[in-house]
Design a protein around this motif. Sequence first.
Motif, PDB file in Angstrom:
ATOM      1  N   ALA A  68       0.824  -1.209   0.000  1.00 22.98           N
ATOM      2  CA  ALA A  68       0.000   0.000   0.000  1.00 22.98           C
ATOM      3  C   ALA A  68       0.858   1.258   0.000  1.00 22.98           C
ATOM      4  O   ALA A  68       0.527   2.250  -0.660  1.00 22.98           O
ATOM      5  CB  ALA A  68      -0.928  -0.012   1.212  1.00 22.98           C
ATOM      6  N   ALA A  69       1.977   1.218   0.736  1.00 18.43           N
ATOM      7  CA  ALA A  69       2.824   2.403   0.835  1.00 18.43           C
ATOM      8  C   ALA A  69       3.596   2.690  -0.450  1.00 18.43           C
ATOM      9  O   ALA A  69       3.773   3.853  -0.827  1.00 18.43           O
ATOM     10  CB  ALA A  69       3.803   2.238   1.997  1.00 18.43           C
ATOM     11  N   LEU A  70       4.047   1.644  -1.138  1.00 21.61           N
ATOM     12  CA  LEU A  70       4.895   1.835  -2.320  1.00 21.61           C
ATOM     13  C   LEU A  70       4.115   1.810  -3.623  1.00 21.61           C
ATOM     14  O   LEU A  70       4.635   2.263  -4.653  1.00 21.61           O
ATOM     15  CB  LEU A  70       5.998   0.775  -2.351  1.00 21.61           C
ATOM     16  CG  LEU A  70       6.938   0.741  -1.132  1.00 21.61           C
ATOM     17  CD1 LEU A  70       8.045  -0.278  -1.342  1.00 21.61           C
ATOM     18  CD2 LEU A  70       7.514   2.120  -0.866  1.00 21.61           C
ATOM     19  N   GLY A  71       2.914   1.246  -3.622  1.00 24.80           N
ATOM     20  CA  GLY A  71       2.096   1.253  -4.823  1.00 24.80           C
ATOM     21  C   GLY A  71       2.532   0.231  -5.855  1.00 24.80           C
ATOM     22  O   GLY A  71       3.110  -0.821  -5.538  1.00 24.80           O
ATOM     23  N   GLU A  72       2.271   0.543  -7.121  1.00 27.47           N
ATOM     24  CA  GLU A  72       2.539  -0.392  -8.214  1.00 27.47           C
ATOM     25  C   GLU A  72       4.031  -0.732  -8.287  1.00 27.47           C
ATOM     26  O   GLU A  72       4.891   0.139  -8.170  1.00 27.47           O
ATOM     27  CB  GLU A  72       2.074   0.214  -9.537  1.00 27.47           C
ATOM     28  CG  GLU A  72       2.204  -0.722 -10.722  1.00 27.47           C
ATOM     29  CD  GLU A  72       1.670  -0.100 -12.005  1.00 27.47           C
ATOM     30  OE1 GLU A  72       1.780  -0.740 -13.057  1.00 27.47           O
ATOM     31  OE2 GLU A  72       1.144   1.029 -11.933  1.00 27.47           O
ATOM     32  N   GLY A  73       4.320  -2.010  -8.486  1.00 26.39           N
ATOM     33  CA  GLY A  73       5.707  -2.461  -8.561  1.00 26.39           C
ATOM     34  C   GLY A  73       6.429  -2.389  -7.241  1.00 26.39           C
ATOM     35  O   GLY A  73       7.656  -2.223  -7.197  1.00 26.39           O
ATOM     36  N   ALA A  74       5.684  -2.552  -6.146  1.00 31.32           N
ATOM     37  CA  ALA A  74       6.286  -2.412  -4.816  1.00 31.32           C
ATOM     38  C   ALA A  74       7.415  -3.401  -4.601  1.00 31.32           C
ATOM     39  O   ALA A  74       8.427  -3.066  -3.969  1.00 31.32           O
ATOM     40  CB  ALA A  74       5.214  -2.586  -3.744  1.00 31.32           C
ATOM     41  N   ASP A  75       7.290  -4.623  -5.129  1.00 33.15           N
ATOM     42  CA  ASP A  75       8.337  -5.618  -4.908  1.00 33.15           C
ATOM     43  C   ASP A  75       9.646  -5.210  -5.559  1.00 33.15           C
ATOM     44  O   ASP A  75      10.726  -5.322  -4.957  1.00 33.15           O
ATOM     45  CB  ASP A  75       7.874  -6.983  -5.405  1.00 33.15           C
ATOM     46  CG  ASP A  75       7.462  -6.953  -6.866  1.00 33.15           C
ATOM     47  OD1 ASP A  75       6.937  -5.907  -7.321  1.00 33.15           O
ATOM     48  OD2 ASP A  75       7.653  -7.971  -7.563  1.00 33.15           O
ATOM     49  N   ASP A  76       9.587  -4.717  -6.805  1.00 37.51           N
ATOM     50  CA  ASP A  76      10.809  -4.281  -7.489  1.00 37.51           C
ATOM     51  C   ASP A  76      11.418  -3.056  -6.802  1.00 37.51           C
ATOM     52  O   ASP A  76      12.645  -2.954  -6.664  1.00 37.51           O
ATOM     53  CB  ASP A  76      10.504  -3.961  -8.950  1.00 37.51           C
ATOM     54  CG  ASP A  76      10.112  -5.200  -9.744  1.00 37.51           C
ATOM     55  OD1 ASP A  76      10.536  -6.317  -9.352  1.00 37.51           O
ATOM     56  OD2 ASP A  76       9.369  -5.071 -10.740  1.00 37.51           O
ATOM     57  N   LEU A  77      10.566  -2.129  -6.389  1.00 33.02           N
ATOM     58  CA  LEU A  77      11.070  -0.937  -5.711  1.00 33.02           C
ATOM     59  C   LEU A  77      11.762  -1.304  -4.410  1.00 33.02           C
ATOM     60  O   LEU A  77      12.834  -0.775  -4.089  1.00 33.02           O
ATOM     61  CB  LEU A  77       9.914   0.030  -5.437  1.00 33.02           C
ATOM     62  CG  LEU A  77       9.256   0.686  -6.645  1.00 33.02           C
ATOM     63  CD1 LEU A  77       8.017   1.477  -6.219  1.00 33.02           C
ATOM     64  CD2 LEU A  77      10.244   1.622  -7.341  1.00 33.02           C
ATOM     65  N   LEU A  78      11.172  -2.216  -3.667  1.00 34.65           N
ATOM     66  CA  LEU A  78      11.743  -2.605  -2.381  1.00 34.65           C
ATOM     67  C   LEU A  78      13.052  -3.357  -2.553  1.00 34.65           C
ATOM     68  O   LEU A  78      13.992  -3.165  -1.779  1.00 34.65           O
ATOM     69  CB  LEU A  78      10.734  -3.451  -1.609  1.00 34.65           C
ATOM     70  CG  LEU A  78      11.107  -3.812  -0.171  1.00 34.65           C
ATOM     71  CD1 LEU A  78      11.253  -2.552   0.683  1.00 34.65           C
ATOM     72  CD2 LEU A  78      10.061  -4.735   0.435  1.00 34.65           C
ATOM     73  N   ARG A  79      13.134  -4.204  -3.565  1.00 33.48           N
ATOM     74  CA  ARG A  79      14.375  -4.937  -3.794  1.00 33.48           C
ATOM     75  C   ARG A  79      15.492  -3.994  -4.231  1.00 33.48           C
ATOM     76  O   ARG A  79      16.658  -4.173  -3.857  1.00 33.48           O
ATOM     77  CB  ARG A  79      14.149  -6.028  -4.844  1.00 33.48           C
ATOM     78  CG  ARG A  79      15.272  -7.056  -4.913  1.00 33.48           C
ATOM     79  CD  ARG A  79      14.944  -8.171  -5.884  1.00 33.48           C
ATOM     80  NE  ARG A  79      13.863  -9.027  -5.422  1.00 33.48           N
ATOM     81  CZ  ARG A  79      14.007 -10.021  -4.565  1.00 33.48           C
ATOM     82  NH1 ARG A  79      15.201 -10.274  -4.040  1.00 33.48           N
ATOM     83  NH2 ARG A  79      12.974 -10.762  -4.215  1.00 33.48           N
ATOM     84  N   ALA A  80      15.127  -2.977  -5.018  1.00 33.21           N
ATOM     85  CA  ALA A  80      16.139  -2.024  -5.472  1.00 33.21           C
ATOM     86  C   ALA A  80      16.558  -1.060  -4.367  1.00 33.21           C
ATOM     87  O   ALA A  80      17.701  -0.592  -4.347  1.00 33.21           O
ATOM     88  CB  ALA A  80      15.604  -1.236  -6.673  1.00 33.21           C
TER      89      ALA A  80
END
Length: 762
Positions: free
Chosen positions: A182-194
């Motif tokens: 919810a906090a990071l929105g679309e593509g949260a998994d890629d954003l978090l890994r990066a």
Amino acid sequence: MSTEPEPTEEAENAEPGTPGAATRGGEPDVPARSASAEDDAGEAGDESPEEATAAPAAAGGEGEAATQLSEAEAELAAQRLERERIERRKADKAGPVEAGAKLSGKAADLLAAVRAVESGEKPVATVFSEPERAPRRAAPEPVRRPQPMPAAAAPAPVAVDAVQRVLTDGGAPDTLAPQVAAALGEGADDLLRADPWLLLRVGGVRPEQADGFARALLGAECGPDDERRGRALTGWLLEQAALAGHTALELPALTAALAQRGVPDADEAVQSAVAEGEALVFQDALDPTAPAPEASEEGEEAEERPVRILVGLERYALAEESLADGLARLINSVPKEDRSAEDWERAATSAQASTAELIRAVAGHGLVLHTGGEASLAEPAALLRAAAGLGLRAWAATHSPVGRDRFAALWSGQGRADDAIPNSRTPGGPTADGPVVDGAASGAASVATLAGLLSGAEGPGRDADGALDLDLLVLLDAPQLDVETAALLVESLPDGARLVATGDPAVLWSAGPGRVFADLLAARICPQVASRLPDPGPLGELVSGIGIGELNQVEAPGKEVVIVPVRDAGEAVHRTVQLVADSVPRAIGVPPEQTVVITPGHGGAAGTRALNVALKERLNPGPGRFGGFDPGDRIAYSPAPGRTVPGNVVTADAEGLHLSCSGAPVVVPKERVEQSVRHGWALTAHQAVGNRWPAVVAVLPGDAAQTLSRPWVYTAFGRADRHLSVVHGVEQALPRAVAEVPAKPRTTRLPLLLATQLPTTG
């Protein structure tokens, strides 16, 4: 002053006198702050912004029928729409953040980075060159908000699953996945890994936890000098500052905090956050009303105007700008010619003293401030009756349902506010099914909670332009107004409407960021009326003295004030239960359900959790089969961060936990119970503010000595209508706090924004 309503087997050593006079062998060493003064992050009603250590989880809806919008969802949606409107308005501005002086060094680098971002260029640190000052815009005509829309849907299961895999790889709890998505929105998994430090955007996550998560994902790439880490910590520190009430931080304070967190180049971290749009930087003149320095005849450069450099989050910066613009609109717009000046003067002549002064001020001004204690509520009530008699659509808004019901009884002439019983319902008052009807037409009080007014669940509704359909709004409990709610409220008022903000400036400030009421009082941009009605009786005398820094000994022939000395936290819990369950009902005649316990914090041996466990065991024992709750339990329900509503558990079923809050039914979904519902026999002062009870037991354990302040003592003691018992274990720390510890300062930009738009009234 009596020491005990009636002696019991363990009450023989109670000592008479002033609360601060109950000592045992002189002044003790002040202990280090313990867990009893700390508030746990992410739990319902996390109330003390000055002591916050982690962001509370965002609150959702109340779980009512699927086709009906809950109050909390509507409020959050309204705030989202307001932020979008503010952002659109900001995008229309022609220039960057206004600069008022020449700078050099690292402060200039920050401003250069901001301007580079606004122009679309890559930010670089260059020598600052100040552009010509742009004239300040006049307060714009507000864009009216539409009716609140339903809250956004929860993250898709696929997105949550993808985030769970990243969290598992980094050794973090996969239960955080919905919040991260919810906090990071679309593509949260890629954003978090990066960028693993984005985990700090989830409430309750600490920097050391994010560092461990990053090391697990990045390995050798991870280091304390990582630009991503510095940027994330900058945002996290600004969020923590907001929890403590600040809308911005001075640059030296922010860089010092970053250095304490192991960031090698704190200035570079701030500049990176500004360049990425995660923070804004401002330079504010220390005296905005002073004329600009002029260059000498010999051509020498003018002296630089003293400024301070502030860094803040965009949401609060925009809220303060919107609030300042909206207040300027109210003050500068001509009030509606609803009645003649003679009609208003006749209404004022029929009143007395400061009530007449209040009516005259409201007659000719769009914004009026009114201050006073509990007895002063009679004055805005008289104003509402006078306005209704003149045919105005007049409404009042309170911080809590209990405050709403008490003021409704006062407004309708049923008695003093002190006579209204908490948790009772006023006939014709608001219900969970819809707003109350107009008091001018029906005789019922036109009183709503502020949250209900803004969400549309209570109040007069909205006109065709989306503004509140009223002519006069009296806002009670004004010190509890945070900057975002204030901006939302002011932008919801139609042109020509009158706003009266009234409250007691000595109570604790808002749980959210800002100190709107205090800033308005200090700015002196509108009429201010100070009530001359004193709070009556021994309790009124005691609390009034605390407000000016004096802990006086008062005569209490009716046992209105009782001091119960204790040696340790265990004795404090025991004596508290004894007072609530036995002594106060027997000697004062106030039953346990009308007595509340107030203590400084949630944790520790005498915090709200320990006290609630002991009180439940005595007053409503049970297995806690509904997520720790049983029917009949007193609870504190937090529908949104910073708001607490007292109530009782009714039952539970597949829909969730069923509550009764001030007579209104509330259903909390089972997945929301843990974070939004607490037991409520014992509260903190921030949870109790805006409410009053016939009897209050204030618990001051020894390990809470360092957390006490004059506003805390004033607020806690002032919640009592008829009786106050003080379970006293802090010895001389209590009178010292009253005399020497004022409210903690908050850094805000509202005074500057008001000073540049509005003249003072003297």
